[in-house]
Design an enzyme around this catalytic site. Structure first.
Site, PDB file in Angstrom:
ATOM      1  N   GLN A  22     -10.109   2.438  -6.111  1.00 51.89           N
ATOM      2  CA  GLN A  22     -10.046   2.628  -4.739  1.00 51.89           C
ATOM      3  C   GLN A  22     -11.179   3.786  -4.705  1.00 51.89           C
ATOM      4  OE1 GLN A  22      -5.573   3.004  -4.417  1.00 51.89           O
ATOM      5  NE2 GLN A  22      -6.190   2.480  -2.162  1.00 51.89           N
ATOM      6  N   HIS A 122      -3.211   0.286 -11.905  1.00 54.47           N
ATOM      7  CA  HIS A 122      -3.141   0.596 -10.565  1.00 54.47           C
ATOM      8  C   HIS A 122      -4.259  -0.651  -9.952  1.00 54.47           C
ATOM      9  CE1 HIS A 122      -2.273   3.505  -6.846  1.00 54.47           C
ATOM     10  NE2 HIS A 122      -2.907   2.153  -6.530  1.00 54.47           N
ATOM     11  N   ASN A 166       1.677   0.929 -11.642  1.00 57.18           N
ATOM     12  CA  ASN A 166       1.826   1.547 -10.326  1.00 57.18           C
ATOM     13  C   ASN A 166       2.558   0.221  -9.231  1.00 57.18           C
ATOM     14  OD1 ASN A 166       1.367   3.153  -7.993  1.00 57.18           O
ATOM     15  ND2 ASN A 166       0.224   1.632  -7.166  1.00 57.18           N
ATOM     16  N   GLU A 167       3.785   0.279  -8.522  1.00 58.40           N
ATOM     17  CA  GLU A 167       4.173  -0.697  -7.774  1.00 58.40           C
ATOM     18  C   GLU A 167       4.382  -2.193  -8.100  1.00 58.40           C
ATOM     19  OE1 GLU A 167       2.125   0.230  -3.884  1.00 58.40           O
ATOM     20  OE2 GLU A 167       3.036   2.135  -3.877  1.00 58.40           O
ATOM     21  N   TYR A 294       6.503   5.121   1.834  1.00 59.56           N
ATOM     22  CA  TYR A 294       5.688   4.911   2.873  1.00 59.56           C
ATOM     23  C   TYR A 294       6.432   4.899   4.409  1.00 59.56           C
ATOM     24  CZ  TYR A 294       1.452   5.412   0.043  1.00 59.56           C
ATOM     25  OH  TYR A 294       0.531   5.887  -0.763  1.00 59.56           O
ATOM     26  N   GLU A 351       3.906   9.353  -4.468  1.00 61.94           N
ATOM     27  CA  GLU A 351       2.980   8.988  -3.366  1.00 61.94           C
ATOM     28  C   GLU A 351       3.852   8.886  -2.166  1.00 61.94           C
ATOM     29  OE1 GLU A 351       0.597   5.374  -3.222  1.00 61.94           O
ATOM     30  OE2 GLU A 351       0.269   5.336  -5.207  1.00 61.94           O
ATOM     31  N   TRP A 397      -0.664  11.133  -1.211  1.00 60.64           N
ATOM     32  CA  TRP A 397      -1.580  10.085  -1.232  1.00 60.64           C
ATOM     33  C   TRP A 397      -2.481  10.087   0.181  1.00 60.64           C
ATOM     34  CZ3 TRP A 397      -3.243   6.829  -4.716  1.00 60.64           C
ATOM     35  CH2 TRP A 397      -4.261   5.721  -4.365  1.00 60.64           C
ATOM     36  N   GLU A 404      -9.132   1.017   1.088  1.00 63.02           N
ATOM     37  CA  GLU A 404      -7.621   0.505   1.349  1.00 63.02           C
ATOM     38  C   GLU A 404      -7.499  -0.830   1.046  1.00 63.02           C
ATOM     39  OE1 GLU A 404      -5.067   2.136   1.338  1.00 63.02           O
ATOM     40  OE2 GLU A 404      -3.630   0.935   2.502  1.00 63.02           O
ATOM     41  N   TRP A 405      -7.993  -1.281  -0.117  1.00 60.34           N
ATOM     42  CA  TRP A 405      -7.403  -2.950  -0.403  1.00 60.34           C
ATOM     43  C   TRP A 405      -7.828  -3.960   0.715  1.00 60.34           C
ATOM     44  CZ3 TRP A 405      -7.174  -2.270  -5.263  1.00 60.34           C
ATOM     45  CH2 TRP A 405      -6.512  -1.040  -6.024  1.00 60.34           C
TER      46      TRP A 405
END
Ligand code: GBH
Length: 442
Positions: A22, A122, A166-167, A294, A351, A397, A404-405
């Site tokens: 990113q 990530h 990550n995630e 989030y 995050e 974050w 942002e992807w």
């Protein structure tokens, strides 16, 4: 902001987070291609087909960026290593320039008094491995473990805490079932395989790293409140199914070595044969757990649709610039839930943050919304702490506006504004407010 460092216990870690793809500039410094480069190049996948080729050019700007972390009075910096920067083909030949870069980056953190918090994956799967099936291929556990050992062999002596993945929900479900992230598949079989292999890769790497003598090893899960759209039994069941896929699949696998029945109902027929034999390997003892949080989403039953047969319904609360509902109570809920699952283990909020269409007005970015967001989420973390959760860290974050992807550069999450033409960095009001709140007494 209302929050002050002194509201939290002595030694509590405050940090800010980024990830390699990113911010770094994926085409710089001899990195190999990763699946995001190709995914982004295919029209329709990413806003304006933007990619991370240049991003914030952090590989050139890192000294300035680490200065920002230090001057923001943060204690720690969470960053990730791009697998394809270290191993351009995913395995085999090492890119010495890439390794040297991370070596200097970690030393740069130490020189500024910052704790380095490393994430090994990530989302930058090297293209050569992606072409072999990536996370859907069972060999990925070995590929990832070898890569993890290589990176930790070089950096591990200076890292405060290491996360494998990550995630995993994003790595597996979002990317192989919903098709929103690379590799962009919408295939239940590939999704089920990725749901299992990402956890097997985590467990295999964790075991190998521990055998190498490394400590402070964990994983970062993203948790999202899955609420029912109504009290109707079919909507409650829809929310329970989503909760099982999103949250329980990963939390229960790593802590109990099992998968929830509500998710197995749809996934079991598609899991790799003999998956049960991997569960002990997946449930390796952890040293810590990271929680990314989030939002809350509402789910309704979608009769007649293939499993999981649910659809999303907008929530009632205020929304961020990405349309995500702002719901700080969810962070408190998940910290309690994570605490119940991992017992005495340290938990960190690795995050939280929000996108906002920040604009520079007379040289300033007045992101009052982000200040309020951080305040309310820090308060939620504080309540979990008071309730007895062994919460030890909180990372915002993100340090910088970044890639942002699938949203490209449209959604700005940074505490620091980035002008993507000039690459100049400009601290927003939220950065200044946090730096003030985090001032150390004495
Ligand atoms: C994190 O993911 C990532 O770790 C980070 O890289 C990213 O920049 C940051 O959040 C902000 O997005 O189904 O398309 O409506 C957060 C997890 C998963 C939250 C997807 C929002 C809904 C996307 N995200 N989810 S979609």
């Amino acid at each position: 902001m209302r929050f002050r460092r002194g509201d939290f216990p002595e030694g509590f870690v405050f940090g800010t987070a980024t990830s390699a793809y990113q911010i770094e500039g994926s085409r710089l410094g001899g990195a190999g291609p990763c699946h995001w480069d190709t995914f982004a190049a295919t029209p329709g996948n990413v806003v304006r087909a933007e990619d991370g080729a240049r991003a914030c050019e952090h590989v050139h700007h890192w000294p300035e960026d680490l200065d920002l972390v230090r001057d923001g009075n943060f204690d720690a910096y969470r960053f990730s290593v791009n697998w394809a920067r270290v191993l351009p083909e995913g395995r085999g030949t090492v890119n010495a320039e890439g390794m040297d870069y991370y070596d200097r980056l970690v030393d740069g953190m130490l020189a500024r008094g910052l704790q380095p918090w490393l994430t090994l994956y990530h989302w930058d799967m090297p293209s050569d491995l992606a072409m072999r099936g990536g996370w859907a291929n069972p060999d990925v556990a070995g590929w990832f473990s070898d890569y993890a050992r290589l990176v930790m062999g070089r950096l591990g002596d200076r890292i405060t805490a290491t996360a494998t993945i990550n995630e995993p929900w994003c790595v597996a479900w979002l990317s192989h079932f919903l098709g929103i992230h690379a590799p962009g598949l919408r295939d239940i079989r590939a999704a089920a395989h990725a749901m299992h292999h990402v956890l097997l890769a985590h467990g295999t790497a964790l075991q190998a790293l521990r055998a190498d003598g490394h400590r402070d090893l964990g994983i970062v899960l993203n948790m999202e409140v899955c609420a029912p759209a109504s009290e109707a039994p079919e909507d409650r069941a829809a929310a329970a199914t989503q909760d099982a896929i999103f949250n329980r699949w990963f939390l229960e696998a790593i802590t109990q070595g099992s998968y929830p029945a509500e998710a197995l109902a749809g996934l079991e027929p598609h899991l790799p044969r003999g998956w049960q034999q991997d569960m002990a390997q997946i449930a390796q003892p952890l040293d810590w757990l990271g929680v990314n949080y989030y939002t809350r989403r509402f789910h309704a039953a979608a009769p007649g649709q293939p499993w999981p047969a649910t659809r999303e319904v907008p929530g009632p609360g205020p929304k961020t610039g990405s349309g995500w509902e702002i719901y700080p109570e969810g962070l408190e809920q998940f910290l309690l839930r994570a605490g119940a699952a991992v017992g005495k283990l340290p938990i960190h909020v690795t995050e939280t943050g929000m996108a906002w269409p920040d604009q520079v007005v007379q040289g300033q970015v007045n992101d009052a919304e982000r200040i309020a967001f951080m305040d309310s989420h820090l308060a939620a973390a504080g309540r979990a702490l008071k309730a007895g959760v062994n919460l030890q860290g909180f990372f915002c974050w993100s340090l910088l506006d970044n890639y942002e992807w699938a949203e490209g550069y449209d959604k700005r999450f940074g505490l620091v504004h980035v002008d993507f033409d000039t690459l100049s960095r400009r601290p927003k009001a939220s950065y200044v407010a946090l730096a003030d709140a985090l001032t150390r007494s004495s």
